[in-house]
Design a protein around this motif. Structure first.
Motif, mmCIF file in Angstrom:
data_model
loop_
_atom_site.group_PDB
_atom_site.id
_atom_site.type_symbol
_atom_site.label_atom_id
_atom_site.label_comp_id
_atom_site.label_asym_id
_atom_site.label_seq_id
_atom_site.Cartn_x
_atom_site.Cartn_y
_atom_site.Cartn_z
ATOM 1 N N ASN A 164 -4.119 11.297 -10.179
ATOM 2 C CA ASN A 164 -4.360 12.318 -11.180
ATOM 3 C C ASN A 164 -3.009 12.591 -11.826
ATOM 4 O OD1 ASN A 164 -5.249 14.384 -12.767
ATOM 5 N ND2 ASN A 164 -5.546 15.852 -11.104
ATOM 6 N N GLY A 165 -2.792 12.026 -13.001
ATOM 7 C CA GLY A 165 -1.477 12.128 -13.629
ATOM 8 C C GLY A 165 -0.462 11.401 -12.781
ATOM 9 N N SER A 166 0.606 12.056 -12.392
ATOM 10 C CA SER A 166 1.630 11.416 -11.559
ATOM 11 C C SER A 166 1.376 11.645 -10.070
ATOM 12 C CB SER A 166 3.019 11.938 -11.928
ATOM 13 O OG SER A 166 3.083 13.332 -11.685
ATOM 14 N N ASP A 167 0.339 12.413 -9.745
ATOM 15 C CA ASP A 167 0.020 12.689 -8.342
ATOM 16 C C ASP A 167 -0.904 11.607 -7.786
ATOM 17 O OD1 ASP A 167 1.441 15.087 -8.416
ATOM 18 O OD2 ASP A 167 -0.319 16.196 -9.138
ATOM 19 N N ARG A 168 -0.590 11.129 -6.582
ATOM 20 C CA ARG A 168 -1.449 10.155 -5.906
ATOM 21 C C ARG A 168 -1.918 10.756 -4.594
ATOM 22 N NH1 ARG A 168 1.160 4.295 -5.979
ATOM 23 N NH2 ARG A 168 2.719 5.337 -4.722
ATOM 24 N N TYR A 169 -3.196 10.514 -4.282
ATOM 25 C CA TYR A 169 -3.808 11.060 -3.075
ATOM 26 C C TYR A 169 -4.338 9.919 -2.226
ATOM 27 C CZ TYR A 169 -3.725 15.236 -5.959
ATOM 28 O OH TYR A 169 -3.322 16.270 -6.758
ATOM 29 N N LEU A 170 -3.978 9.924 -0.966
ATOM 30 C CA LEU A 170 -4.476 8.937 -0.015
ATOM 31 C C LEU A 170 -5.588 9.597 0.785
ATOM 32 C CD1 LEU A 170 -4.028 6.133 1.372
ATOM 33 C CD2 LEU A 170 -2.646 7.372 3.034
ATOM 34 N N THR A 171 -6.749 8.977 0.794
ATOM 35 C CA THR A 171 -7.881 9.539 1.536
ATOM 36 C C THR A 171 -8.353 8.535 2.567
ATOM 37 O OG1 THR A 171 -9.534 8.672 -0.004
ATOM 38 C CG2 THR A 171 -8.645 10.853 -0.474
ATOM 39 N N LEU A 172 -8.883 9.028 3.655
ATOM 40 C CA LEU A 172 -9.482 8.175 4.671
ATOM 41 C C LEU A 172 -10.957 8.002 4.334
ATOM 42 C CD1 LEU A 172 -7.884 9.673 7.881
ATOM 43 C CD2 LEU A 172 -7.300 7.533 6.753
ATOM 44 N N LEU A 173 -11.455 6.806 4.500
ATOM 45 C CA LEU A 173 -12.861 6.537 4.243
ATOM 46 C C LEU A 173 -13.633 6.699 5.543
ATOM 47 C CD1 LEU A 173 -12.515 3.352 2.016
ATOM 48 C CD2 LEU A 173 -12.833 5.713 1.286
ATOM 49 N N ALA A 174 -14.728 7.401 5.480
ATOM 50 C CA ALA A 174 -15.567 7.583 6.670
ATOM 51 C C ALA A 174 -16.242 6.267 7.015
ATOM 52 C CB ALA A 174 -16.613 8.658 6.412
ATOM 53 N N GLN A 175 -16.463 6.046 8.292
ATOM 54 C CA GLN A 175 -17.158 4.846 8.720
ATOM 55 C C GLN A 175 -18.600 4.912 8.234
ATOM 56 O OE1 GLN A 175 -16.724 3.884 12.809
ATOM 57 N NE2 GLN A 175 -18.408 2.447 12.817
ATOM 58 N N PRO A 211 0.829 -1.214 0.000
ATOM 59 C CA PRO A 211 0.000 0.000 0.000
ATOM 60 C C PRO A 211 0.860 1.260 0.000
ATOM 61 C CG PRO A 211 -0.039 -1.038 2.160
ATOM 62 C CD PRO A 211 0.723 -1.958 1.254
ATOM 63 N N LEU A 212 0.290 2.342 -0.497
ATOM 64 C CA LEU A 212 0.965 3.637 -0.477
ATOM 65 C C LEU A 212 1.324 4.007 0.965
ATOM 66 C CD1 LEU A 212 1.793 6.281 -1.926
ATOM 67 C CD2 LEU A 212 -0.547 7.076 -1.572
#
Length: 177
Positions: A146-157, A127-128
Motif C-alpha cells: 500500500n504505497g511504500s508500505d509492505r505487509y507480510l501475512t501468513l496464509l492459513a492452511q 523474499p521480504l
C-alpha cells in the motif's frame, strides 16, 4: 513472500519491461514466434527464465514445431538443468515442481521451495522475509503493498478434503466447496 504478476501473450509480445528480472513459463507448450523472440532477448540482456515441460514445442495455434525455438536457450529438454545465456540464465525444471502445491499443503515441499529460492536468488530476487515452522518447512506468506508500505501475512492452511463443506445446490448438489 515473493510477489508475481501474470502476463498474457500479447503483453509479452510488446516487450518485457526492464525491471522484470524473472520470467516463469509454467507448462507453456504453445507459444508464438514473436513471444519466443522477445523472451530470448530478455534472457540475453540478463533475465532469468524458468520453464518446465518443454516450452514452445507448439505454435500459438497448437501445431507441433519441428523443434522448439527455446532449444538455443536451454540446450535440451531431456533432464533438469541450468544454462548461462548472454548475461542471463535459463533453468529447465522438467517436472521438478509438479505437484508442489499439494506437497506444500502436506508440509513436504521444503526441497522444492528452497531450490526455487536459490534460483530466484540468481536474479537478485529475494523474499521480504523467510518464515519457517519448527521443522524448517517454509510457511505460506503473501506480501501486500500500500504505497511504500509492505505487509507480510501468513496464509492459513487450507482445509483438508475430509473437512470440506458440502452444499446441495441443484445439479451440483453434494459438490465439495
Amino acid at each position: 513472500g515473493v510477489g508475481y504478476e501474470l502476463a498474457a501473450p500479447d503483453e509479452i509480445v510488446k516487450g518485457i519491461p526492464e525491471n522484470i528480472r524473472v520470467l516463469i513459463l509454467p507448462y507453456a507448450l504453445a507459444m508464438s514466434d514473436a513471444e519466443c523472440a522477445v523472451i530470448e532477448k530478455f534472457v540475453a540482456r540478463g533475465g532469468l527464465l524458468i520453464a518446465d515441460h518443454d516450452p514452445g514445442v507448439m505454435s500459438e495455434h497448437a501445431q507441433f514445431r519441428r523443434k522448439s525455438p527455446f532449444l538455443k536457450i536451454f540446450g535440451n529438454f531431456d533432464r533438469m538443468h541450468g544454462k548461462k545465456n548472454g548475461k542471463g540464465y535459463a533453468a529447465y525444471l522438467q517436472n521438478f515442481i509438479s505437484g508442489a502445491n499439494s506437497r506444500i499443503q502436506k508440509g513436504d515441499a521444503s526441497g522444492i521451495q528452497y531450490a526455487m529460492l536459490r534460483l530466484l536468488d540468481k536474479a537478485g530476487v529475494r523474499p521480504l522475509a523467510r518464515v519457517t515452522d519448527k521443522s524448517g518447512n517454509i510457511a505460506g506468506t503473501m506480501v501486500f503493498q500500500n504505497g511504500s508500505d509492505r505487509y507480510l501475512t501468513l496464509l492459513a492452511q487450507r482445509s483438508q478434503p475430509a473437512a470440506a463443506v458440502k452444499k446441495a445446490a441443484g445439479a451440483e448438489g453434494g459438490a465439495s466447496l
